[in-house]
Design an enzyme around this catalytic site. Structure first.
Site, PDB file in Angstrom:
ATOM      1  N   GLU A 187       0.912  -1.147   0.151  1.00 54.50           N
ATOM      2  CA  GLU A 187      -0.114  -0.021  -0.012  1.00 54.50           C
ATOM      3  C   GLU A 187       0.972   1.473   0.005  1.00 54.50           C
ATOM      4  OE1 GLU A 187      -2.891  -1.488   0.000  1.00 54.50           O
ATOM      5  OE2 GLU A 187      -4.049   0.394  -0.586  1.00 54.50           O
TER       6      GLU A 187
HETATM    7  C1  LIG Z   1       2.215  -9.431   0.195  1.00 54.80           C
HETATM    8  C2  LIG Z   1       1.966  -8.331  -0.685  1.00 54.80           C
HETATM    9  C3  LIG Z   1       0.666  -7.991  -1.216  1.00 54.80           C
HETATM   10  C4  LIG Z   1       0.477  -6.975  -1.867  1.00 54.80           C
HETATM   11  N1  LIG Z   1      -0.765  -6.817  -1.964  1.00 54.80           N
HETATM   12  C5  LIG Z   1      -1.070  -5.906  -3.133  1.00 54.80           C
HETATM   13  C6  LIG Z   1      -2.451  -5.399  -3.395  1.00 54.80           C
HETATM   14  O1  LIG Z   1      -3.340  -6.094  -2.918  1.00 54.80           O
HETATM   15  N2  LIG Z   1      -2.785  -4.642  -4.303  1.00 54.80           N
HETATM   16  C7  LIG Z   1      -1.689  -3.764  -4.890  1.00 54.80           C
HETATM   17  O2  LIG Z   1      -1.949  -2.853  -5.762  1.00 54.80           O
HETATM   18  N3  LIG Z   1      -0.247  -4.152  -4.568  1.00 54.80           N
HETATM   19  C8  LIG Z   1      -0.182  -5.052  -3.689  1.00 54.80           C
HETATM   20  N4  LIG Z   1       1.232  -5.317  -3.447  1.00 54.80           N
HETATM   21  C9  LIG Z   1       2.315  -4.445  -4.002  1.00 54.80           C
HETATM   22  C10 LIG Z   1       2.862  -3.443  -3.200  1.00 54.80           C
HETATM   23  O3  LIG Z   1       1.983  -2.377  -3.021  1.00 54.80           O
HETATM   24  C11 LIG Z   1       4.347  -3.255  -3.971  1.00 54.80           C
HETATM   25  O4  LIG Z   1       4.967  -4.100  -3.749  1.00 54.80           O
HETATM   26  C12 LIG Z   1       4.771  -1.806  -3.083  1.00 54.80           C
HETATM   27  O5  LIG Z   1       4.054  -0.844  -3.400  1.00 54.80           O
HETATM   28  C13 LIG Z   1       6.278  -1.705  -3.668  1.00 54.80           C
HETATM   29  O6  LIG Z   1       6.281  -1.760  -5.030  1.00 54.80           O
HETATM   30  P1  LIG Z   1       7.351  -2.503  -5.689  1.00 54.80           P
HETATM   31  O7  LIG Z   1       7.344  -3.919  -5.130  1.00 54.80           O
HETATM   32  O8  LIG Z   1       7.137  -2.392  -7.404  1.00 54.80           O
HETATM   33  O9  LIG Z   1       8.663  -1.826  -5.313  1.00 54.80           O
HETATM   34  P2  LIG Z   1       9.422  -0.591  -5.894  1.00 54.80           P
HETATM   35  O10 LIG Z   1       8.561   0.343  -6.363  1.00 54.80           O
HETATM   36  O11 LIG Z   1      10.508  -1.273  -7.107  1.00 54.80           O
HETATM   37  O12 LIG Z   1      10.522  -0.256  -4.769  1.00 54.80           O
HETATM   38  C14 LIG Z   1      11.658  -0.958  -4.637  1.00 54.80           C
HETATM   39  C15 LIG Z   1      12.440   0.153  -3.423  1.00 54.80           C
HETATM   40  O13 LIG Z   1      12.709   1.210  -4.251  1.00 54.80           O
HETATM   41  C16 LIG Z   1      12.087   2.190  -3.501  1.00 54.80           C
HETATM   42  N5  LIG Z   1      11.674   3.469  -4.164  1.00 54.80           N
HETATM   43  C17 LIG Z   1      10.789   3.219  -5.363  1.00 54.80           C
HETATM   44  N6  LIG Z   1      10.712   4.695  -5.795  1.00 54.80           N
HETATM   45  C18 LIG Z   1      11.146   5.434  -4.980  1.00 54.80           C
HETATM   46  C19 LIG Z   1      11.370   6.800  -4.873  1.00 54.80           C
HETATM   47  N7  LIG Z   1      10.658   7.467  -5.803  1.00 54.80           N
HETATM   48  N8  LIG Z   1      11.767   7.389  -3.930  1.00 54.80           N
HETATM   49  C20 LIG Z   1      12.674   6.763  -3.016  1.00 54.80           C
HETATM   50  N9  LIG Z   1      12.821   5.253  -2.933  1.00 54.80           N
HETATM   51  C21 LIG Z   1      11.954   4.594  -3.953  1.00 54.80           C
HETATM   52  C22 LIG Z   1      11.022   1.910  -2.656  1.00 54.80           C
HETATM   53  O14 LIG Z   1      10.779   2.351  -1.502  1.00 54.80           O
HETATM   54  C23 LIG Z   1      11.637   0.251  -2.235  1.00 54.80           C
HETATM   55  O15 LIG Z   1      12.499   0.236  -1.198  1.00 54.80           O
HETATM   56  C24 LIG Z   1       1.463  -6.293  -2.516  1.00 54.80           C
HETATM   57  C25 LIG Z   1       2.756  -6.952  -2.107  1.00 54.80           C
HETATM   58  C26 LIG Z   1       2.920  -7.644  -1.335  1.00 54.80           C
HETATM   59  C27 LIG Z   1       4.673  -7.960  -1.061  1.00 54.80           C
END
Ligand SMILES: Cc1cc2nc3c(=O)[nH]c(=O)nc-3n(C[C@H](O)[C@H](O)[C@H](O)COP(=O)(O)OP(=O)(O)OC[C@H]3O[C@@H](n4cnc5c(N)ncnc54)[C@H](O)[C@@H]3O)c2cc1C
Length: 171
Positions: free
Chosen positions: A152
């Site tokens: 989230e």
């Molecule tokens: C168990 C689980 C359930 C989930 N359920 C849902 C769901 O129901 N619906 C849904 O839509 N999503 C869901 N997700 C997805 C979740 O919301 C994303 O994994 C989360 O938002 C992070 O996105 P990402 O994995 O693409 O990480 P990334 O965006 O690739 O981020 C990787 C790292 O880089 C950092 N980062 C990225 N951009 C920036 C920035 N601009 N400045 C500083 N740091 C940055 C992040 O903080 C993180 O540390 C779920 C994930 C998990 C693991």
């Protein structure tokens, strides 16, 4: 999810044309309050389990709850949990009133999730070797706390939202 060449009749559209981003961000605000509440609950359960264990675990002739080092951990847990709970209630109240509150919601999620992470680690520490084992549940609380810092919207993204709001308010 990919929706390709998908046509939705105007009668089924949510809100007005052009409102999509606003609606999506509003839904995220509601979801983030839920995650903050989840983090508060995880930390509360970890604290209760650690406190009960500390009262019955005897080392060096005393319950470990009598050691000040353990009491300080429990006191910090109780205080931080209460602070996170109040931030979460505030965010939920503002959201329920329909007030724009993305910054307040982000603060609640950021604080509650990092608090839960910090204190579930402490709860594992209070249980010593048992804390690391699956049978005692606090290790599950630790794993569950971690995800609240990610889904989230990650903690880094929460900070972006808070800083964005702050800088906007400063004019
Ligand atoms: C168990 C689980 C359930 C989930 N359920 C849902 C769901 O129901 N619906 C849904 O839509 N999503 C869901 N997700 C997805 C979740 O919301 C994303 O994994 C989360 O938002 C992070 O996105 P990402 O994995 O693409 O990480 P990334 O965006 O690739 O981020 C990787 C790292 O880089 C950092 N980062 C990225 N951009 C920036 C920035 N601009 N400045 C500083 N740091 C940055 C992040 O903080 C993180 O540390 C779920 C994930 C998990 C693991």
């Amino acid at each position: 999810m990919i929706l390709q060449d998908c046509r939705v009749p105007a009668a089924n559209r949510l809100g007005q044309e052009g409102d999509g981003l606003k609606i999506a961000l509003g839904a995220l605000d509601s979801g983030r309050i839920g995650i903050a509440a989840q983090a508060v609950g995880i930390a509360q359960s970890a604290m209760e389990k650690a406190g009960r264990y500390a009262k019955q675990r005897v080392q060096f002739g005393k319950a470990i709850a009598e050691f000040q080092a353990i009491q300080w951990m429990l006191a910090d847990m109780a205080t931080d949990i209460e602070a996170a709970r109040l931030l979460t209630y505030r965010a939920a109240y503002l959201r329920s009133k329909g007030v724009r509150c993305s910054g307040e919601v982000a603060m609640a999620k950021l604080f509650a999730s990092s608090m839960a992470m910090r204190h579930t680690v402490q709860a594992v520490q209070i249980l010593g070797g048992y804390g690391y084992m699956r049978e005692y549940e606090v290790e599950r609380h630790l794993r569950d706390a971690k995800i609240t810092e990610i889904y989230e919207g990650t903690s880094e993204v929460m900070r972006l939202v808070i800083a964005g709001q702050l800088l906007k308010d400063l004019g």
